[in-house]
Design an enzyme around this catalytic site. Structure first.
Site, PDB file in Angstrom:
ATOM      1  N   VAL A 118       0.881  -1.171   0.000  1.00  0.00           N
ATOM      2  CA  VAL A 118       0.000   0.000   0.000  1.00  0.00           C
ATOM      3  C   VAL A 118       0.913   1.214   0.000  1.00  0.00           C
ATOM      4  CG1 VAL A 118      -1.888   1.199   1.134  1.00  0.00           C
ATOM      5  CG2 VAL A 118      -1.681  -1.279   1.363  1.00  0.00           C
ATOM      6  N   ARG A 125       7.861   8.826  -6.246  1.00  0.00           N
ATOM      7  CA  ARG A 125       9.003   7.917  -6.067  1.00  0.00           C
ATOM      8  C   ARG A 125       8.584   6.652  -5.333  1.00  0.00           C
ATOM      9  NH1 ARG A 125      14.573   9.584  -2.856  1.00  0.00           N
ATOM     10  NH2 ARG A 125      15.564   7.534  -2.874  1.00  0.00           N
ATOM     11  N   ASP A 251      -2.767   4.570  -2.931  1.00  0.00           N
ATOM     12  CA  ASP A 251      -3.729   4.998  -1.923  1.00  0.00           C
ATOM     13  C   ASP A 251      -4.054   6.483  -2.005  1.00  0.00           C
ATOM     14  OD1 ASP A 251      -5.395   4.877   0.255  1.00  0.00           O
ATOM     15  OD2 ASP A 251      -3.781   5.068   1.723  1.00  0.00           O
ATOM     16  N   GLU A 253      -6.306   7.541   0.136  1.00  0.00           N
ATOM     17  CA  GLU A 253      -7.060   7.680   1.382  1.00  0.00           C
ATOM     18  C   GLU A 253      -6.153   7.833   2.599  1.00  0.00           C
ATOM     19  OE1 GLU A 253     -10.099   5.693   4.421  1.00  0.00           O
ATOM     20  OE2 GLU A 253      -8.418   4.647   3.513  1.00  0.00           O
ATOM     21  N   ARG A 319      -6.983   2.928  -4.260  1.00  0.00           N
ATOM     22  CA  ARG A 319      -7.944   3.042  -3.152  1.00  0.00           C
ATOM     23  C   ARG A 319      -8.556   4.435  -3.174  1.00  0.00           C
ATOM     24  NH1 ARG A 319      -6.976   1.581   3.233  1.00  0.00           N
ATOM     25  NH2 ARG A 319      -5.266   3.067   3.069  1.00  0.00           N
ATOM     26  N   GLU A 411     -13.370  -2.959   7.842  1.00  0.00           N
ATOM     27  CA  GLU A 411     -12.703  -2.220   8.913  1.00  0.00           C
ATOM     28  C   GLU A 411     -13.669  -1.409   9.767  1.00  0.00           C
ATOM     29  OE1 GLU A 411      -9.881   0.355   6.996  1.00  0.00           O
ATOM     30  OE2 GLU A 411     -11.372   1.167   5.611  1.00  0.00           O
ATOM     31  N   GLY A 436      -8.418  -4.914   9.000  1.00  0.00           N
ATOM     32  CA  GLY A 436      -7.474  -3.882   9.428  1.00  0.00           C
ATOM     33  C   GLY A 436      -7.706  -3.576  10.893  1.00  0.00           C
ATOM     34  N   ASP A 439      -8.160   0.596  12.287  1.00  0.00           N
ATOM     35  CA  ASP A 439      -9.422   1.263  12.000  1.00  0.00           C
ATOM     36  C   ASP A 439     -10.580   0.519  12.647  1.00  0.00           C
ATOM     37  OD1 ASP A 439      -9.870   3.739  10.628  1.00  0.00           O
ATOM     38  OD2 ASP A 439      -8.763   2.935   8.937  1.00  0.00           O
ATOM     39  N   PRO A 520       5.159  -3.111   4.487  1.00  0.00           N
ATOM     40  CA  PRO A 520       5.427  -1.674   4.424  1.00  0.00           C
ATOM     41  C   PRO A 520       6.455  -1.224   3.403  1.00  0.00           C
ATOM     42  CG  PRO A 520       6.637  -2.635   6.244  1.00  0.00           C
ATOM     43  CD  PRO A 520       5.840  -3.746   5.628  1.00  0.00           C
ATOM     44  N   ASP A 608      -0.414   5.719   9.700  1.00  0.00           N
ATOM     45  CA  ASP A 608      -1.355   6.450   8.856  1.00  0.00           C
ATOM     46  C   ASP A 608      -2.548   6.843   9.711  1.00  0.00           C
ATOM     47  OD1 ASP A 608      -2.998   4.228   9.070  1.00  0.00           O
ATOM     48  OD2 ASP A 608      -2.833   3.634   6.974  1.00  0.00           O
TER      49      ASP A 608
END
Length: 698
Positions: A118, A125, A251, A253, A319, A411, A436, A439, A520, A608
């Protein structure tokens, strides 16, 4: 001032209008006037429905709050609670037996199992790195992380001792995954000595390597004696390249800070670059200017001598945002802001149509599909709204029905409790469900905010509701035919520097039946890929036990009978305040929505908005029920501001929180706590957007 222009009764940021008309609709051959007329009609139909769904969320929450307040001081009655949730329509009837009907799904989603990245769409980049993480060097991943059980590399250049340990670990992987008919990979004298125990694992050859396959994933063993590593390897093996991030979510979001037309235009421009195949980014490194581009596909020659190729890049999802937020990039005829989720659906789909209709140099989907992840939906009615919206977007763009596929983020509590009905609402376009923890925990706290003080965050991880949530997600997905057609995913490993621990723990996601899980970084994807060679997830899915039922899922994680010490309360509060401040200061001051943020113990964690939601809601809950006082919160915020300032001391652009308590960042952090109870579903977006817009206006 933003320059707004009129389009079919809408007021549109001029830069955004020029972008969609010139860079998207033009190449697609769509009539600009017809697009805006159709978009305006779509908004007239769906914006009121969107508002009504948000009003229903608040109505249900108000009824739940009242139910708990009426029973304050009494033991929780689980049976009465469940009956109440049914009466108010929070729980809906099960849809009965059905199987999803999704068609034209790429194999990376339907029939392969592997890591998923994600990545914030605003950072070109990072976006390129993630898209190119389909293939990763196992040697590099082991050499540079603690996943290798060996002394760390000595400074001052290449450490031959660590390099030897990397090579030995690589040979171990090959022996375990692609055993030879006799002997070990460590004993090979050269490429010609290779005879696999299972010849079917041999797929073909590349220009420098041997291409192998296990559990659906490819591995390239690179033979190159001209490289420093290959020259000193007796078999001439220079590297082991593993197929890693099968899919990546770009993403819009939780990992970005996108609050206005300028930010949204950057998001859509970067997505266009991915879809068109021409995204690039130049940067300085080691005194040199480097330019990163998307990788080409990977050619090889099969066992019969025929030329073939494998995808060189991750299959890309995008997303969109959820149903809650609006954005000033476009204003409706009544002057109100456009629902951002509707704008995302139209704009990202229009851009993606360039891939569907063959206007891409590299290509994304090979089955003619557009893949959108939709987060933060509350229950089946909101999923049905998304299904109808995607129908309307397909009609607007002239795309065949169900071209747009949907990934449903499980979530929110109302979605978890009605997951089968949610899947049924999108049954002909669903390609993804996942869990998740953060959340979901934030919504768990907010939904039951008035029930009583919650357990500490660490203790929640052992709660019945969480165990039921994780297991039910997989079981319900399998019961309705997702295996072989869609992904069943698990959440993020948040510590990018703790790869050794990840290699021990994250295999549990596969054992739970998930055929993808979030990581990650590209390096983490390379390492996590090894888990999918160890375990055949699709076989695991056939033998899973029955999960806990709905009653366990509805169990509220209350701290009944718990008497924390003052030290324990202070520890929990400081942990929450430090994490909250460390994230908010980057979001508000720098517009960074996701980065590696040091925690209270100085361990870097990928943070996040989901982490912010749980921290702010947890403090708000303890405040509401008198576990802590406003004075204690302010004391913790003050002390933790100094801690965060020290952690960011090396950043020349950083503005300290201490001494700027009236500034946007500290003010936002304070509001997130003291206004936390009243925030819709406990979301942090409204306050973050408000304070970020103020900061940008300074």
């Amino acid at each position: 001032m933003t320059d707004m222009i009129a389009r079919a009764g809408l007021s549109v940021d001029s830069r955004l209008a020029h972008f969609i008309e010139t860079d998207v609709l033009g190449p697609l051959g769509r009539h600009v006037g017809a697009f805006w007329d159709g978009f305006a009609a779509l908004l007239a139909a769906f914006a009121p429905r969107n508002r009504a769904l948000l009003e229903k969320r608040e109505s249900l929450q108000a009824q739940i709050d009242a139910w708990h307040m009426e029973r304050a001081g009494k033991p929780h009655d689980a049976a009465a609670y469940k009956a109440f949730l049914t009466d108010i329509g929070y729980l809906v009837p099960e849809p009965g037996d059905f199987r999803i009907g999704t068609q034209n799904v790429d194999p990376e989603i339907a029939t392969m199992a592997g890591p998923q990245l994600v990545v914030p769409i605003l950072n070109a980049r990072f976006l390129l790195n993630a898209a190119n993480a389909r293939w990763g060097s196992l040697y590099d991943a082991f050499y540079g992380t603690d996943a290798l059980d060996a002394p760390p590399a000595r400074p001052g250049g290449y450490d031959e001792a660590r390099g030897a340990a990397v090579i030995a670990r690589g040979r171990q992987f090959l022996d375990e995954t692609f055993p030879l008919a006799s002997g070990s990979w460590a004993d090979l004298a050269g490429r010609d000595d290779i005879t696999l125990a299972d010849p079917a694992q041999h797929v073909g050859t590349t220009d420098k390597g041997l291409l192998l396959k296990n559990n659906g994933l490819h591995v390239e063993v690179v033979f190159d004696p001209t490289t420093p590593v290959g020259a000193t390897d007796k078999a001439g093996i220079a590297d082991i390249i593993v197929e890693a991030a099968l899919t990546t979510i770009a993403d819009c979001e939780d990992s970005v800070a996108a609050v206005d037309a300028e930010d949204k235009l950057l998001a859509y421009t970067n997505w266009l670059g991915i879809i068109r195949g021409d995204l690039s980014e130049s940067f300085e490194k080691g005194g040199k200017t480097l330019t990163r581009k998307l990788n080409p596909d990977k050619p090889f020659t099969d066992k019969n001598g025929n030329a073939d190729w494998l995808p060189g890049r991750s299959l890309m999802f995008v997303r969109n945002v959820g149903h809650l937020m609006t954005n000033p990039a476009i204003r409706l005829p009544d002057g109100s802001e456009i629902p951002e989720g509707i704008m995302d659906a139209v704009f990202t789909s229009a851009i993606s149509a360039l891939d569907v209709e063959g206007h891409s140099t590299l290509g994304n989907s090979r089955t003619g599909s557009i893949y959108i992840v939709k987060p933060k939906m509350h229950g089946p009615e909101e999923c049905a709204f998304t299904n109808d919206l995607f129908d309307a977007v397909e009609d607007l763009l002239g795309l065949p029905r169900h071209t747009i596929k949907v990934g449903v983020m499980d979530e929110e509590r109302r979605t978890s409790a009605n997951l089968a009905a949610c899947i049924h609402a999108v049954k002909d376009r669903i390609v993804f469900i996942n869990t998740g923890f953060l959340d979901r925990t934030g919504d768990e706290i907010h939904t039951s905010m008035r029930a009583g003080p919650m357990l500490r965050k660490g203790a929640m991880k052992g709660s019945d509701w969480l165990k039921a949530y994780e297991a039910r997600n997989v079981a319900i997905g399998l019961a309705h035919g997702l295996s072989g057609k869609a992904q069943i995913g698990k959440g993020m490993w948040a510590a990018p520097d703790l790869m050794g621990q990840m290699m021990v723990e994250k295999v549990g996601h596969l054992k739970a039946g998930a055929n993808t899980a979030w990581v990650p970084s590209p390096t983490a994807a390379t390492l996590h890929a090894l888990h999918y060679h160890q375990i055949d997830v699709f076989d695991v899915q056939k033998h899973l036990p029955e999960p806990m039922g709905l009653d366990a899922l509805l169990a509220i994680p209350l701290a009944d009978g718990v008497n924390w010490s003052e030290a324990e309360i202070r520890e929990e509060l400081d942990n929450n305040c430090q994490g909250l401040l460390g994230y908010v200061v980057r979001w508000i001051d720098a517009g960074v929505g996701c980065s590696k943020v040091p925690d209270i113990n100085d361990v870097g964690l990928m943070e996040d908005r989901a982490t912010l939601r749980i921290s702010s809601q947890h403090i708000a809950n303890w405040l509401l029920h008198g576990v802590i006082t406003e004075r204690q919160v302010m004391d913790s915020l003050t002390r933790m501001a100094a801690k965060v300032d020290a952690q960011n001391a090396g950043d020349p652009l950083y503005v300290p929180l201490t001494g700027n308590e009236d500034g946007a960042a500290f003010s936002a952090a304070r509001d997130l706590i003291f206004k936390g109870v009243e925030q819709p579903s406990g979301y942090t977006e409204p306050l973050l957007h408000e304070w970020r817009l103020r900061k940008k206006a300074e």
